[in-house]
Design a protein around this motif. Sequence first.
Motif, short mmCIF file in Angstrom:
data_model
loop_
_atom_site.label_atom_id
_atom_site.label_comp_id
_atom_site.label_asym_id
_atom_site.label_seq_id
_atom_site.Cartn_x
_atom_site.Cartn_y
_atom_site.Cartn_z
N ALA A 118 0.84 -1.21 0.00
CA ALA A 118 0.00 0.00 0.00
C ALA A 118 0.87 1.25 0.00
O ALA A 118 1.65 1.47 -0.92
CB ALA A 118 -1.00 -0.04 1.15
N ALA A 119 0.78 2.10 1.04
CA ALA A 119 1.50 3.37 1.06
C ALA A 119 2.96 3.11 1.46
O ALA A 119 3.32 3.18 2.63
CB ALA A 119 0.83 4.34 2.03
N ILE A 120 3.81 2.84 0.46
CA ILE A 120 5.18 2.46 0.77
C ILE A 120 5.99 3.60 1.38
O ILE A 120 7.01 3.37 2.01
CB ILE A 120 5.90 1.90 -0.47
CG1 ILE A 120 5.92 2.93 -1.61
CG2 ILE A 120 5.25 0.60 -0.92
CD1 ILE A 120 6.70 2.46 -2.82
N GLY A 121 5.51 4.83 1.21
CA GLY A 121 6.19 5.95 1.85
C GLY A 121 6.23 5.84 3.37
O GLY A 121 7.11 6.41 4.01
N MET A 122 5.31 5.06 3.95
CA MET A 122 5.31 4.89 5.40
C MET A 122 6.56 4.18 5.87
O MET A 122 7.06 4.45 6.97
CB MET A 122 4.07 4.10 5.82
CG MET A 122 2.74 4.75 5.49
SD MET A 122 2.56 6.40 6.21
CE MET A 122 2.62 6.00 7.95
N ALA A 160 9.05 5.28 -3.38
CA ALA A 160 9.03 6.30 -2.32
C ALA A 160 10.46 6.57 -1.87
O ALA A 160 11.34 5.71 -1.97
CB ALA A 160 8.18 5.84 -1.14
N PHE A 161 10.65 7.78 -1.35
CA PHE A 161 11.96 8.20 -0.87
C PHE A 161 11.75 9.05 0.38
O PHE A 161 10.77 9.77 0.50
CB PHE A 161 12.68 9.04 -1.93
CG PHE A 161 13.97 9.66 -1.44
CD1 PHE A 161 15.15 8.93 -1.47
CD2 PHE A 161 14.00 10.95 -0.93
CE1 PHE A 161 16.34 9.49 -1.00
CE2 PHE A 161 15.18 11.51 -0.46
CZ PHE A 161 16.35 10.77 -0.51
N ALA A 162 12.68 8.94 1.32
CA ALA A 162 12.60 9.77 2.52
C ALA A 162 14.00 10.10 3.01
O ALA A 162 14.94 9.32 2.84
CB ALA A 162 11.80 9.09 3.63
N SER A 163 14.12 11.26 3.64
CA SER A 163 15.39 11.70 4.21
C SER A 163 15.11 12.45 5.50
O SER A 163 14.13 13.19 5.60
CB SER A 163 16.13 12.63 3.24
OG SER A 163 17.22 13.27 3.88
N LEU A 171 11.71 14.68 5.04
CA LEU A 171 11.27 14.85 3.65
C LEU A 171 10.85 13.47 3.17
O LEU A 171 11.62 12.51 3.27
CB LEU A 171 12.42 15.39 2.81
CG LEU A 171 12.19 15.71 1.33
CD1 LEU A 171 13.25 16.70 0.85
CD2 LEU A 171 12.20 14.47 0.45
N VAL A 172 9.63 13.35 2.66
CA VAL A 172 9.17 12.03 2.22
C VAL A 172 8.15 12.21 1.10
O VAL A 172 7.27 13.06 1.17
CB VAL A 172 8.55 11.22 3.39
CG1 VAL A 172 7.44 11.97 4.08
CG2 VAL A 172 8.06 9.87 2.91
N PHE A 173 8.34 11.47 0.02
CA PHE A 173 7.32 11.44 -1.01
C PHE A 173 7.10 10.01 -1.47
O PHE A 173 7.97 9.16 -1.38
CB PHE A 173 7.65 12.37 -2.18
CG PHE A 173 8.81 11.93 -3.04
CD1 PHE A 173 8.62 11.06 -4.11
CD2 PHE A 173 10.08 12.41 -2.80
CE1 PHE A 173 9.68 10.67 -4.91
CE2 PHE A 173 11.15 12.03 -3.60
CZ PHE A 173 10.95 11.15 -4.66
N ASP A 174 5.89 9.77 -1.98
CA ASP A 174 5.44 8.43 -2.33
C ASP A 174 4.59 8.58 -3.58
O ASP A 174 3.56 9.25 -3.56
CB ASP A 174 4.62 7.87 -1.17
CG ASP A 174 4.07 6.47 -1.42
OD1 ASP A 174 4.11 6.00 -2.57
OD2 ASP A 174 3.59 5.84 -0.46
N GLY A 302 6.31 16.13 2.77
CA GLY A 302 6.37 15.58 4.11
C GLY A 302 5.94 16.57 5.19
O GLY A 302 5.49 16.17 6.26
N GLU A 303 6.07 17.86 4.92
CA GLU A 303 5.69 18.86 5.92
C GLU A 303 4.18 18.87 6.16
O GLU A 303 3.72 18.87 7.31
CB GLU A 303 6.15 20.25 5.48
CG GLU A 303 7.62 20.52 5.70
CD GLU A 303 7.97 21.97 5.49
OE1 GLU A 303 8.42 22.63 6.45
OE2 GLU A 303 7.81 22.48 4.35
N ARG A 304 3.41 18.89 5.08
CA ARG A 304 1.96 18.92 5.24
C ARG A 304 1.47 17.66 5.95
O ARG A 304 0.63 17.73 6.85
CB ARG A 304 1.27 19.03 3.88
CG ARG A 304 -0.26 18.95 3.97
CD ARG A 304 -0.90 18.94 2.59
NE ARG A 304 -2.34 18.74 2.69
CZ ARG A 304 -2.93 17.56 2.78
NH1 ARG A 304 -2.20 16.45 2.78
NH2 ARG A 304 -4.25 17.46 2.86
N ALA A 305 2.01 16.50 5.58
CA ALA A 305 1.58 15.24 6.20
C ALA A 305 1.90 15.23 7.69
O ALA A 305 1.11 14.73 8.50
CB ALA A 305 2.24 14.06 5.50
N ALA A 306 3.05 15.79 8.07
CA ALA A 306 3.42 15.83 9.48
C ALA A 306 2.48 16.73 10.26
O ALA A 306 2.05 16.39 11.38
CB ALA A 306 4.86 16.32 9.63
#
Length: 349
Positions: A118-122, A160-163, A171-174, A302-306
Amino acid sequence: MRFYDTTALSDWLAGAFAACGMAPDAARVGARVLVRTNARGVETHGVSRALVYVQKLRSGELAPRPEVRYEDRDGVLHCHAGCGLGQAVAPQVIDEAVSRAGRAGFVPVIIHDVGHLAAIGMFALQAAEAGMIAFIAQSTPPIMALPGSTRAAIGNNPLAFASPVAGGPPLVFDIAASGVARGNVLPAAREQREIPLGWAIDAEGRPTTDPKAALSGAMLPMAGHKGIGLAMMVQCLAGSLSGALPASVTGAAPGSAPSRVGAFLFVANPDLVAGRAAYDAHVAGWLEAYRQASGPEGRYPGERAARLEAERATTGIPLPEGVVNELRTVGETTGVPFTQEPLAQTAAA
């Protein structure tokens, strides 16, 4: 749209998963991932998937208690997931990769035979919250094609990638390689409303606004040939390296949440690769330039999601009546009734 407490919802879903035979700890992990997905604003890949996962767990298509084992081979960590629930297995894999990255700096991982993630960004986010950089990609059965195609040609193969970001949320996008995820079509079909032109084609290869026709056709790639290229990259990394079998071989229904997929990921440790201080300073520098160019409303992924996750810890998670009805069905199916009352506060979703 009514709002439900995140903790209560997670506890209930964990109980439903456990009633399907999952170990209690694994059930809690899987439930938390799905609820947190909603909390961060990804409504299409969170608890709305609970019913199909429960059905697969009860039918044996997903293994409630998989035998998960690891194998080191030629510098690559292989995880054989035993067809376990993706939201329960993947966090374990990330923990293992993060631990190894503390010593190795860069850890490539291939996951074999894992349930739909599913949401691999998680999972990329999980690594970033531990101070690591992460990339993850998952192969899917064919659900995407270019206009004129008479059937789905390739998966929309998300990545997805995150840092970590010093002093801020990761920073995270999916993204999927399709213009929009197929999960956006499912609620439109459920609610009998049209989808925008440009999302999908029907079984004859014609652009369509009918979600049911889209589900029997294919999703369109983002940016045309560029989306196809991204999908093929993921197919090589997550599909061909893992040996994931196509849906026609595994018996999965076309377009359903697949139960035996492959995934590729890496975790990198800035401490060992670049030096933490140098990495943090470099990220801060280009992010500041990005903010200045973007204006007062500019933000990084990632900012909005946080912010949304922090808000929904108080306001609760908004769920449409269709999803609530599916959760009631989960309760009836598992013998763990969905009795959660919505919170009194009803805010805009």
